[in-house]
Design a protein around this motif. Structure first.
Motif, PDB file in Angstrom:
ATOM      1  N   PHE A  89       0.837  -1.197   0.000  1.00 19.08           N
ATOM      2  CA  PHE A  89       0.000   0.000   0.000  1.00 19.08           C
ATOM      3  C   PHE A  89       0.873   1.248   0.000  1.00 19.08           C
ATOM      4  O   PHE A  89       1.790   1.367   0.827  1.00 19.08           O
ATOM      5  CB  PHE A  89      -0.885   0.055   1.257  1.00 19.08           C
ATOM      6  CG  PHE A  89      -1.927  -1.019   1.341  1.00 19.08           C
ATOM      7  CD1 PHE A  89      -1.690  -2.174   2.070  1.00 19.08           C
ATOM      8  CD2 PHE A  89      -3.151  -0.872   0.701  1.00 19.08           C
ATOM      9  CE1 PHE A  89      -2.659  -3.166   2.160  1.00 19.08           C
ATOM     10  CE2 PHE A  89      -4.125  -1.854   0.788  1.00 19.08           C
ATOM     11  CZ  PHE A  89      -3.872  -3.009   1.518  1.00 19.08           C
ATOM     12  N   GLY A 104      -3.621   4.141  -0.672  1.00 17.57           N
ATOM     13  CA  GLY A 104      -4.011   3.680  -1.991  1.00 17.57           C
ATOM     14  C   GLY A 104      -4.763   2.369  -1.890  1.00 17.57           C
ATOM     15  O   GLY A 104      -4.948   1.815  -0.806  1.00 17.57           O
ATOM     16  N   GLN A 105      -5.189   1.869  -3.054  1.00 19.18           N
ATOM     17  CA  GLN A 105      -6.061   0.698  -3.090  1.00 19.18           C
ATOM     18  C   GLN A 105      -5.329  -0.608  -2.859  1.00 19.18           C
ATOM     19  O   GLN A 105      -5.958  -1.644  -2.634  1.00 19.18           O
ATOM     20  CB  GLN A 105      -6.804   0.644  -4.439  1.00 19.18           C
ATOM     21  CG  GLN A 105      -7.771   1.789  -4.657  1.00 19.18           C
ATOM     22  CD  GLN A 105      -7.095   3.043  -5.170  1.00 19.18           C
ATOM     23  OE1 GLN A 105      -5.879   3.110  -5.308  1.00 19.18           O
ATOM     24  NE2 GLN A 105      -7.899   4.055  -5.459  1.00 19.18           N
ATOM     25  N   GLY A 106      -4.005  -0.604  -2.918  1.00 26.15           N
ATOM     26  CA  GLY A 106      -3.233  -1.806  -2.671  1.00 26.15           C
ATOM     27  C   GLY A 106      -2.849  -2.540  -3.945  1.00 26.15           C
ATOM     28  O   GLY A 106      -3.584  -2.505  -4.936  1.00 26.15           O
TER      29      GLY A 106
END
Lengths: 113, 114
Positions: A89, A104-106
């Motif tokens: 992340f 963030g979304q990963g």
């Protein structure tokens, strides 16, 4: 805008290769950009972090590259190993946000032997 | 060892029931946070507290409540008003007064509501 956009969502790399994960942000008040690594069933742990007055930071096989004008930063994992397989992340924080980290979304990284 | 303890690791509840997730830290950190993790959505902030007896809503506070009566403890209640409560919940703490102070996470509680 508080959002931090991360790509790709998943990544498969061969052992010994370079893994690259990218993040972009819009809020120019962000002034601290950490990366976290998370193994399955565990909480994330700080991997490496950078301030925007530096364009690159390296710790072992992990490097953050930072482009302030483009509002982008990326994580490079050199000589990727199967043990690096995890979710990564990116995140950002600003001094006036009470310590909140925006994630963030990963990216789910899989390093194949 | 210093760290953050979340319990239980797995929790199952019926729809309509409130449930409280425990978070305890022995790092002497002032700030504590609750994040929710869903696949493909990263970590989203539910609530955070920078000091005892004070807390603020994060980005997705609706249907959740917290308390901060002690420095070491920051329990999260998932109420029946939370429309989609099944998720992995992460508690974290930090020193809090410096922008570079890292978040230390617990190992999470996976809540399943049926």
């Amino acid at each position: 805008q508080q959002q931090v956009k991360q790509s790709p969502q998943s990544l498969i790399v061969q052992k010994g290769g370079i893994s690259i994960i990218n993040c972009a942000y819009e809020n120019t008040a962000f002034d601290y950009f950490p990366w976290y690594q998370q193994f399955p069933g565990k909480g994330p742990a700080l991997l490496i972090a950078i301030r925007p007055d530096v364009s690159e930071k390296k710790e072992g096989r992990f490097t953050i590259s930072f482009n302030k004008s483009a509002k982008q930063f990326s994580l490079h994992i050199m000589d990727s190993q199967p043990g690096d397989s995890a979710t990564y992340f990116c995140a950002a924080r600003s001094y006036n946000q009470g310590g909140k980290l925006i994630f963030g979304q990963g990216t789910e990284l899989s390093v194949k032997p | 060892d210093g760290g953050i303890t979340q319990s239980p690791k797995y929790l199952f509840r019926k729809e309509g029931q409130n449930v409280t997730l425990s978070c305890e830290q022995n790092l002497n950190h002032d700030a504590m946070y609750w994040y929710r993790q869903d696949p493909g959505q990263g970590l989203r902030l539910i609530y955070y507290s920078q000091i005892v007896n004070d807390f603020q809503k994060g980005d997705i506070a609706e249907g959740y409540s917290v308390s901060r009566e002690k420095k070491e403890s920051f329990p999260l209640t998932v109420t029946s008003a939370q429309k989609n409560p099944t998720a992995f919940y992460l508690c974290a703490s930090s020193i809090g007064d410096r922008v570079e102070s890292p978040l230390h996470f617990g190992n999470g509680t996976r809540l399943t509501v049926t």
